[in-house]
Design a protein around this motif. Sequence first.
Motif, PDB file in Angstrom:
ATOM      1  N   LEU A  39       0.836  -1.201   0.000  1.00 49.38           N
ATOM      2  CA  LEU A  39       0.000   0.000   0.000  1.00 49.38           C
ATOM      3  C   LEU A  39       0.877   1.259   0.000  1.00 49.38           C
ATOM      4  O   LEU A  39       0.625   2.202  -0.751  1.00 49.38           O
ATOM      5  CB  LEU A  39      -0.925  -0.008   1.217  1.00 49.38           C
ATOM      6  N   ILE A  40       1.903   1.255   0.809  1.00 52.91           N
ATOM      7  CA  ILE A  40       2.830   2.388   0.867  1.00 52.91           C
ATOM      8  C   ILE A  40       3.511   2.578  -0.485  1.00 52.91           C
ATOM      9  O   ILE A  40       3.615   3.700  -0.982  1.00 52.91           O
ATOM     10  CB  ILE A  40       3.871   2.195   1.999  1.00 52.91           C
ATOM     11  N   GLN A  41       3.962   1.485  -1.087  1.00 51.46           N
ATOM     12  CA  GLN A  41       4.632   1.576  -2.384  1.00 51.46           C
ATOM     13  C   GLN A  41       3.699   2.149  -3.443  1.00 51.46           C
ATOM     14  O   GLN A  41       4.097   2.996  -4.250  1.00 51.46           O
ATOM     15  CB  GLN A  41       5.170   0.205  -2.828  1.00 51.46           C
ATOM     16  N   LEU A  42       2.451   1.705  -3.458  1.00 50.37           N
ATOM     17  CA  LEU A  42       1.477   2.254  -4.408  1.00 50.37           C
ATOM     18  C   LEU A  42       1.256   3.747  -4.166  1.00 50.37           C
ATOM     19  O   LEU A  42       1.174   4.540  -5.110  1.00 50.37           O
ATOM     20  CB  LEU A  42       0.139   1.508  -4.301  1.00 50.37           C
ATOM     21  N   ALA A  43       1.195   4.144  -2.904  1.00 50.16           N
ATOM     22  CA  ALA A  43       1.009   5.559  -2.571  1.00 50.16           C
ATOM     23  C   ALA A  43       2.219   6.377  -3.003  1.00 50.16           C
ATOM     24  O   ALA A  43       2.072   7.510  -3.466  1.00 50.16           O
ATOM     25  CB  ALA A  43       0.752   5.721  -1.077  1.00 50.16           C
ATOM     26  N   VAL A  44       3.427   5.821  -2.863  1.00 49.21           N
ATOM     27  CA  VAL A  44       4.645   6.501  -3.322  1.00 49.21           C
ATOM     28  C   VAL A  44       4.561   6.764  -4.818  1.00 49.21           C
ATOM     29  O   VAL A  44       5.012   7.799  -5.307  1.00 49.21           O
ATOM     30  CB  VAL A  44       5.907   5.662  -2.983  1.00 49.21           C
ATOM     31  N   GLU A  45       3.949   5.822  -5.527  1.00 54.60           N
ATOM     32  CA  GLU A  45       3.799   5.948  -6.982  1.00 54.60           C
ATOM     33  C   GLU A  45       2.597   6.812  -7.357  1.00 54.60           C
ATOM     34  O   GLU A  45       2.138   6.788  -8.491  1.00 54.60           O
ATOM     35  CB  GLU A  45       3.674   4.544  -7.596  1.00 54.60           C
ATOM     36  N   SER A  46       2.081   7.573  -6.394  1.00 55.75           N
ATOM     37  CA  SER A  46       0.960   8.509  -6.581  1.00 55.75           C
ATOM     38  C   SER A  46      -0.361   7.828  -6.929  1.00 55.75           C
ATOM     39  O   SER A  46      -1.217   8.426  -7.579  1.00 55.75           O
ATOM     40  CB  SER A  46       1.299   9.566  -7.635  1.00 55.75           C
ATOM     41  N   ASN A  47      -0.529   6.609  -6.481  1.00 54.30           N
ATOM     42  CA  ASN A  47      -1.802   5.916  -6.655  1.00 54.30           C
ATOM     43  C   ASN A  47      -2.802   6.539  -5.682  1.00 54.30           C
ATOM     44  O   ASN A  47      -2.669   6.407  -4.468  1.00 54.30           O
ATOM     45  CB  ASN A  47      -1.630   4.420  -6.382  1.00 54.30           C
ATOM     46  N   ARG A  48      -3.809   7.233  -6.219  1.00 50.23           N
ATOM     47  CA  ARG A  48      -4.769   7.979  -5.392  1.00 50.23           C
ATOM     48  C   ARG A  48      -5.598   7.066  -4.502  1.00 50.23           C
ATOM     49  O   ARG A  48      -5.946   7.443  -3.388  1.00 50.23           O
ATOM     50  CB  ARG A  48      -5.684   8.837  -6.270  1.00 50.23           C
ATOM     51  N   GLN A  49      -5.914   5.871  -4.986  1.00 49.54           N
ATOM     52  CA  GLN A  49      -6.699   4.940  -4.164  1.00 49.54           C
ATOM     53  C   GLN A  49      -5.893   4.485  -2.945  1.00 49.54           C
ATOM     54  O   GLN A  49      -6.428   4.381  -1.845  1.00 49.54           O
ATOM     55  CB  GLN A  49      -7.140   3.734  -4.989  1.00 49.54           C
ATOM     56  N   ALA A  50      -4.612   4.242  -3.135  1.00 51.22           N
ATOM     57  CA  ALA A  50      -3.749   3.843  -2.021  1.00 51.22           C
ATOM     58  C   ALA A  50      -3.609   4.998  -1.024  1.00 51.22           C
ATOM     59  O   ALA A  50      -3.672   4.790   0.194  1.00 51.22           O
ATOM     60  CB  ALA A  50      -2.384   3.414  -2.534  1.00 51.22           C
ATOM     61  N   GLN A  51      -3.436   6.210  -1.548  1.00 48.25           N
ATOM     62  CA  GLN A  51      -3.335   7.374  -0.668  1.00 48.25           C
ATOM     63  C   GLN A  51      -4.632   7.563   0.114  1.00 48.25           C
ATOM     64  O   GLN A  51      -4.605   7.855   1.312  1.00 48.25           O
ATOM     65  CB  GLN A  51      -2.996   8.622  -1.480  1.00 48.25           C
ATOM     66  N   GLN A  52      -5.759   7.387  -0.562  1.00 43.13           N
ATOM     67  CA  GLN A  52      -7.051   7.519   0.100  1.00 43.13           C
ATOM     68  C   GLN A  52      -7.214   6.471   1.193  1.00 43.13           C
ATOM     69  O   GLN A  52      -7.719   6.758   2.272  1.00 43.13           O
ATOM     70  CB  GLN A  52      -8.201   7.405  -0.917  1.00 43.13           C
ATOM     71  N   LYS A  53      -6.756   5.260   0.919  1.00 43.95           N
ATOM     72  CA  LYS A  53      -6.859   4.187   1.910  1.00 43.95           C
ATOM     73  C   LYS A  53      -6.015   4.508   3.150  1.00 43.95           C
ATOM     74  O   LYS A  53      -6.461   4.303   4.277  1.00 43.95           O
ATOM     75  CB  LYS A  53      -6.430   2.855   1.291  1.00 43.95           C
ATOM     76  N   ILE A  54      -4.812   5.027   2.926  1.00 48.84           N
ATOM     77  CA  ILE A  54      -3.948   5.422   4.049  1.00 48.84           C
ATOM     78  C   ILE A  54      -4.620   6.538   4.842  1.00 48.84           C
ATOM     79  O   ILE A  54      -4.686   6.494   6.072  1.00 48.84           O
ATOM     80  CB  ILE A  54      -2.552   5.853   3.539  1.00 48.84           C
ATOM     81  N   TYR A  55      -5.138   7.531   4.122  1.00 47.68           N
ATOM     82  CA  TYR A  55      -5.799   8.654   4.787  1.00 47.68           C
ATOM     83  C   TYR A  55      -7.002   8.164   5.596  1.00 47.68           C
ATOM     84  O   TYR A  55      -7.167   8.526   6.761  1.00 47.68           O
ATOM     85  CB  TYR A  55      -6.240   9.701   3.757  1.00 47.68           C
ATOM     86  N   THR A  56      -7.819   7.332   4.998  1.00 48.91           N
ATOM     87  CA  THR A  56      -9.022   6.823   5.663  1.00 48.91           C
ATOM     88  C   THR A  56      -8.666   5.992   6.896  1.00 48.91           C
ATOM     89  O   THR A  56      -9.319   6.087   7.927  1.00 48.91           O
ATOM     90  CB  THR A  56      -9.857   5.970   4.681  1.00 48.91           C
ATOM     91  N   GLN A  57      -7.607   5.223   6.784  1.00 51.35           N
ATOM     92  CA  GLN A  57      -7.195   4.369   7.898  1.00 51.35           C
ATOM     93  C   GLN A  57      -6.644   5.168   9.076  1.00 51.35           C
ATOM     94  O   GLN A  57      -6.932   4.856  10.227  1.00 51.35           O
ATOM     95  CB  GLN A  57      -6.139   3.371   7.416  1.00 51.35           C
ATOM     96  N   PHE A  58      -5.847   6.204   8.787  1.00 52.09           N
ATOM     97  CA  PHE A  58      -5.137   6.889   9.860  1.00 52.09           C
ATOM     98  C   PHE A  58      -5.716   8.246  10.260  1.00 52.09           C
ATOM     99  O   PHE A  58      -5.370   8.768  11.319  1.00 52.09           O
ATOM    100  CB  PHE A  58      -3.655   7.064   9.472  1.00 52.09           C
ATOM    101  N   SER A  59      -6.572   8.837   9.457  1.00 54.58           N
ATOM    102  CA  SER A  59      -7.036  10.195   9.759  1.00 54.58           C
ATOM    103  C   SER A  59      -7.791  10.326  11.084  1.00 54.58           C
ATOM    104  O   SER A  59      -7.586  11.322  11.793  1.00 54.58           O
ATOM    105  CB  SER A  59      -7.842  10.779   8.599  1.00 54.58           C
TER     106      SER A  59
END
Length: 186
Positions: free
Chosen positions: A13-33
Amino acid sequence: MKVINLHQEENELIQLAVESNRQAQQKIYTQFSPKMLSVCRQYIKDIHQAEDIMITAFMKVFINLKNFQHKGSFEGWIRRIMVNECISFIRVQKKVKYIEDEDYFEESFNNIESQFSIDAIQFLIDSLPDGYKMVFNLYAIEGYKHQEIASMLGINEGTSKSQLSHARKMLQEQINKLKNYDNGTE
């Protein structure tokens, strides 16, 4: 039965977010916000400002995600960014005044009664002067040592200890007032 490695899933998930994958970033945000808003709220009294700071800090999380070295917890790494963003915001506001006090003594107030709600305790912490509140949060809630706090805030280690001592004393006085009020003796 297939065993799913949760740590590996987080790394992907982190690797996908590093690659600017918006769904991965959204998942991280949703999980930790939710947790991170709570962290920001510990330092920032106004919930709307705390939310703005959290969003700004998440932008920094995603910008610096490539620097996460997978040493220690990912949540802890995000939390540190949140705390640093809150400290930066408070510094810019220039609301914090630290009082040098060499004649302090450390007391122990570890027995806050569980009769108070989390909101009541947060209200008491919010009523502390900003310097006391910041040192109290960094020490009692985040678990930093006085040397680390002094470095983060650009103050002496003794000042950090003094601020904590004064914060604890003020909180204890406020708790005693609340107890007396609840018991009808004040």
